[in-house]
Design a protein around this motif. Structure first.
Motif, mmCIF file in Angstrom:
data_model
loop_
_atom_site.group_PDB
_atom_site.id
_atom_site.type_symbol
_atom_site.label_atom_id
_atom_site.label_comp_id
_atom_site.label_asym_id
_atom_site.label_seq_id
_atom_site.Cartn_x
_atom_site.Cartn_y
_atom_site.Cartn_z
ATOM 1 N N ALA A 1 -11.493 1.935 -7.667
ATOM 2 C CA ALA A 1 -12.835 1.506 -7.272
ATOM 3 C C ALA A 1 -13.485 2.642 -6.503
ATOM 4 C CB ALA A 1 -12.764 0.254 -6.406
ATOM 5 N N VAL A 2 -14.424 3.304 -7.103
ATOM 6 C CA VAL A 2 -15.043 4.463 -6.492
ATOM 7 C C VAL A 2 -16.135 4.001 -5.544
ATOM 8 C CG1 VAL A 2 -16.265 6.607 -6.919
ATOM 9 C CG2 VAL A 2 -14.557 5.823 -8.540
ATOM 10 N N GLY A 3 -16.038 4.425 -4.305
ATOM 11 C CA GLY A 3 -17.061 4.099 -3.320
ATOM 12 C C GLY A 3 -18.068 5.217 -3.223
ATOM 13 N N LEU B 1 0.834 -1.207 0.000
ATOM 14 C CA LEU B 1 0.000 0.000 0.000
ATOM 15 C C LEU B 1 0.865 1.252 0.000
ATOM 16 C CD1 LEU B 1 -2.930 1.054 0.163
ATOM 17 C CD2 LEU B 1 -2.679 1.062 2.651
ATOM 18 N N GLY B 2 1.961 1.206 0.765
ATOM 19 C CA GLY B 2 2.865 2.355 0.773
ATOM 20 C C GLY B 2 3.548 2.579 -0.562
ATOM 21 N N GLN B 3 3.705 1.529 -1.360
ATOM 22 C CA GLN B 3 4.336 1.655 -2.676
ATOM 23 C C GLN B 3 3.340 2.003 -3.781
ATOM 24 O OE1 GLN B 3 6.294 -2.097 -3.139
ATOM 25 N NE2 GLN B 3 7.903 -1.636 -1.633
ATOM 26 N N GLY B 4 2.056 2.174 -3.394
ATOM 27 C CA GLY B 4 1.076 2.640 -4.374
ATOM 28 C C GLY B 4 0.087 1.602 -4.849
ATOM 29 N N ASN B 5 0.179 0.377 -4.342
ATOM 30 C CA ASN B 5 -0.779 -0.655 -4.738
ATOM 31 C C ASN B 5 -2.038 -0.510 -3.888
ATOM 32 O OD1 ASN B 5 -2.166 -2.885 -5.613
ATOM 33 N ND2 ASN B 5 -0.785 -4.377 -4.678
ATOM 34 N N LEU B 6 -3.024 0.210 -4.409
ATOM 35 C CA LEU B 6 -4.241 0.494 -3.651
ATOM 36 C C LEU B 6 -5.154 -0.717 -3.541
ATOM 37 C CD1 LEU B 6 -5.092 4.054 -4.971
ATOM 38 C CD2 LEU B 6 -3.756 3.395 -2.978
ATOM 39 N N ASP B 7 -4.859 -1.799 -4.262
ATOM 40 C CA ASP B 7 -5.668 -3.018 -4.160
ATOM 41 C C ASP B 7 -5.146 -3.964 -3.081
ATOM 42 O OD1 ASP B 7 -7.356 -2.223 -6.207
ATOM 43 O OD2 ASP B 7 -6.053 -3.064 -7.755
ATOM 44 N N ALA B 8 -4.088 -3.565 -2.362
ATOM 45 C CA ALA B 8 -3.497 -4.430 -1.346
ATOM 46 C C ALA B 8 -4.472 -4.617 -0.187
ATOM 47 C CB ALA B 8 -2.185 -3.835 -0.836
ATOM 48 N N THR C 1 -8.657 4.416 -0.670
ATOM 49 C CA THR C 1 -9.016 4.297 -2.081
ATOM 50 C C THR C 1 -10.206 5.182 -2.421
ATOM 51 O OG1 THR C 1 -8.210 2.017 -2.095
ATOM 52 C CG2 THR C 1 -9.652 2.666 -3.886
ATOM 53 N N GLU C 2 -11.196 5.203 -1.527
ATOM 54 C CA GLU C 2 -12.364 6.047 -1.760
ATOM 55 C C GLU C 2 -11.982 7.523 -1.805
ATOM 56 O OE1 GLU C 2 -15.056 5.096 1.352
ATOM 57 O OE2 GLU C 2 -16.043 3.491 0.226
ATOM 58 N N LEU C 3 -11.139 7.935 -0.837
ATOM 59 C CA LEU C 3 -10.769 9.352 -0.789
ATOM 60 C C LEU C 3 -9.966 9.762 -2.021
ATOM 61 C CD1 LEU C 3 -9.831 9.721 2.994
ATOM 62 C CD2 LEU C 3 -11.923 10.447 1.843
ATOM 63 N N LEU C 4 -9.048 8.888 -2.459
ATOM 64 C CA LEU C 4 -8.287 9.207 -3.665
ATOM 65 C C LEU C 4 -9.190 9.262 -4.894
ATOM 66 C CD1 LEU C 4 -5.072 7.069 -3.113
ATOM 67 C CD2 LEU C 4 -5.300 9.547 -2.967
ATOM 68 N N ALA C 5 -10.146 8.314 -4.950
ATOM 69 C CA ALA C 5 -11.073 8.330 -6.082
ATOM 70 C C ALA C 5 -11.923 9.595 -6.069
ATOM 71 C CB ALA C 5 -11.971 7.092 -6.032
ATOM 72 N N VAL C 6 -12.392 9.985 -4.875
ATOM 73 C CA VAL C 6 -13.196 11.199 -4.773
ATOM 74 C C VAL C 6 -12.379 12.417 -5.180
ATOM 75 C CG1 VAL C 6 -14.284 12.737 -3.093
ATOM 76 C CG2 VAL C 6 -14.801 10.315 -3.062
ATOM 77 N N GLU C 7 -11.102 12.445 -4.770
ATOM 78 C CA GLU C 7 -10.257 13.576 -5.137
ATOM 79 C C GLU C 7 -10.078 13.677 -6.661
ATOM 80 O OE1 GLU C 7 -5.732 15.234 -4.219
ATOM 81 O OE2 GLU C 7 -6.469 13.389 -3.298
ATOM 82 N N ARG C 8 -9.873 12.535 -7.307
ATOM 83 C CA ARG C 8 -9.707 12.553 -8.756
ATOM 84 C C ARG C 8 -11.014 12.949 -9.462
ATOM 85 N NH1 ARG C 8 -5.876 9.495 -6.735
ATOM 86 N NH2 ARG C 8 -3.979 9.060 -7.899
ATOM 87 N N GLU C 9 -12.127 12.457 -8.927
ATOM 88 C CA GLU C 9 -13.405 12.827 -9.533
ATOM 89 C C GLU C 9 -13.671 14.313 -9.343
ATOM 90 O OE1 GLU C 9 -14.751 10.963 -11.394
ATOM 91 O OE2 GLU C 9 -14.350 8.903 -10.816
#
Length: 467
Positions: free
Chosen positions: A278-280, A183-190, A215-223
């Motif tokens: 994966a957008v929550g 997760l620290g290396q960027g694998n958000l599916d870990a 993952t949700e927060l990053l997705a929300v930020e990108r959206e």
């Protein structure tokens, strides 16, 4: 960790085993010695009745031969040589004869038992029974060996069990550590499969929750970046139309080139912001909701932003009216006379109106008529935008964020999310004008306290003047 747990188990089990083995070994040795001495005393006592009956050496030898360990039985007769090989010290023998005292004590090489017997004539004979050292410890070493094997098996079993239990803890800890590194290396599916003790299972569940939330927060930020970038398309459309009106002037080519460059950069921002995360649930942003708060995105909020949808639609159509006149687009506006408050901010509703009308300008040729209508039902407010263009051939695909052909695909998604936040929805159909008819349903906002109700919007037709 496994080595530490095994070491702890080894130390604890060894101390427990030693605390039992040492007293038990001493007890076994004492019992064996006591049994040998008791048997010797019993042999001596068994020969005493024979001695009271006769002092004949041959009879005494015959009686002694019938006893166990007869070679160690010696009879000391008064005024006669001893019958057998005596090992008793002279002092002990004299003490038993003169004091008529039974003696049982250890001597070099074994244990001696002296049993005095009073004969007729007040004479004293002594029966001696010697127990060799090996008889005093017979079977002790075998017993100690068995106990030692049991102790070794107990210690080994405890270490093995501790190692197996430690293996589960270590395996769960390693998986959690590897997932954290990934997760620290960027694998958000870990993610981790919670296992092991209860504390580690809870840590694994907490990690999965944290990773999902991240993952949700990053997705929300990108959206949010994509949505804000999409809003800039409205002024870009106005700039395009303005540059078209400037055609033929010395500055028109430069302005058109600058607008095209700006639109290219804007499209690049939207593309870069859209990732396959994966957008929550929606986060706090353009549509005013926050992911993970426990409120369903489709349920109306009892408090928060609110606005009169008809007023916002009227203001935004004033902006688009100028562009419609420049492209000779026949249009109409129909607003409800009833209050149409929705649980969204003015900017959120404006973004929906701009997205829908902007799509009409971008995807239909100049001169194509369209209309905007706001209607109030018992439980909802409907915003309808329809045109006389070619329509939308794949409505379901158009509502999928980022999949619309020939555009960023965010406009309809902004409308869909705005409707879902208030408990509404979006419908795409073919309208009476022959083109697309997009209906955004907003749930009505909860009523305000008495005395603060919004004023009803007046019903209007045609395009309002731009202000």
């Amino acid at each position: 960790m496994r080595r530490s747990l095994a070491g702890v188990a080894l130390a604890v089990t060894s101390m427990v085993a030693l605390s039992f083995l040492i007293p038990l070994a001493a007890l076994v040795m004492s019992l064996v010695k006591e049994q040998s001495v008791t048997a010797a005393e019993q042999r001596a006592a068994a020969l005493a009745p024979v001695l009271t009956l006769t002092t004949d050496p041959s009879a005494l030898r015959e009686s002694a031969a019938s006893l166990d360990a007869a070679e160690h039985v010696v009879v000391h007769l008064p005024d006669a040589p001893a019958l057998g090989s005596s090992r008793a010290p002279a002092a002990l023998l004299e003490r038993a004869q003169q004091g008529r005292e039974s003696i049982s004590q250890g001597i070099p090489g074994g244990w001696i038992c002296l049993q005095p017997v009073v004969l007729p004539g007040d004479r004293v004979a002594v029966i001696e029974n010697f127990v060799p050292e090996q008889e005093l410890t017979r079977g002790v070493k075998a017993s100690w060996a068995v106990m030692l094997l049991l102790a070794v098996g107990l210690v080994g079993g405890s270490v093995l069990v501790a190692d197996r239990l430690g293996a589960k803890v270590v395996r769960s800890s390693k998986r959690l550590a590897h997932a954290s590194q990934a997760l620290g290396q960027g694998n958000l599916d870990a993610r981790v499969d919670p296992m092991g003790p209860r504390e580690l299972r809870e840590a694994g569940i907490a990690f999965n929750t944290m990773a999902h939330r991240m993952t949700e927060l990053l997705a929300v930020e990108r959206e949010l970046v994509a949505d804000l970038s999409h809003r800039l398309r409205t002024p870009l459309t106005a700039l395009h139309l303005a540059s078209e009106r400037m055609a033929g002037s010395p500055e028109s080519a430069r302005v058109e080139a600058a607008v095209c460059a700006l639109e290219t950069e804007l499209q690049a921002i939207i593309t870069a912001a859209r990732t396959p995360l994966a957008v929550g649930p929606m986060g706090q942003g353009m549509l005013g909701t926050e992911a993970g708060t426990g409120h369903h995105a489709t349920s109306p909020r009892p408090s928060g932003p609110r606005c009169e949808a008809a007023d916002v639609v009227r203001r935004r159509t004033a902006f688009w009216a100028v562009l419609a006149e420049q492209q000779n687009r026949p249009c109409s506006l129909d607003l409800t006379q009833e209050p149409a408050a929705v649980s969204l901010s003015d900017d959120d509703v404006a973004a929906v109106v701009d997205a829908l009308i902007g799509n009409v300008f971008r995807h239909t040729p100049p001169g194509t008529p369209f209309g905007v209508r706001v209607a109030r039902t018992a439980q909802a407010v409907e915003l309808v935008v329809e045109d006389a263009g070619p329509g939308i051939p794949e409505p379901d695909r158009a509502l999928s964020r980022g999949s619309s052909t020939g555009s960023s695909g965010l406009g309809l998604d902004i409308a869909r999310r705005a409707g879902s936040v208030t408990g509404g929805s979006v419908r795409i159909a073919r309208g009476p004008r022959g083109g697309a008819q997009i209906t955004v349903v907003f749930g009505l906002a909860p009523p305000l306290p008495s005395g603060r109700g919004p004023r009803a919007s007046r019903r209007r037709t045609g395009w309002p003047r731009a202000r």
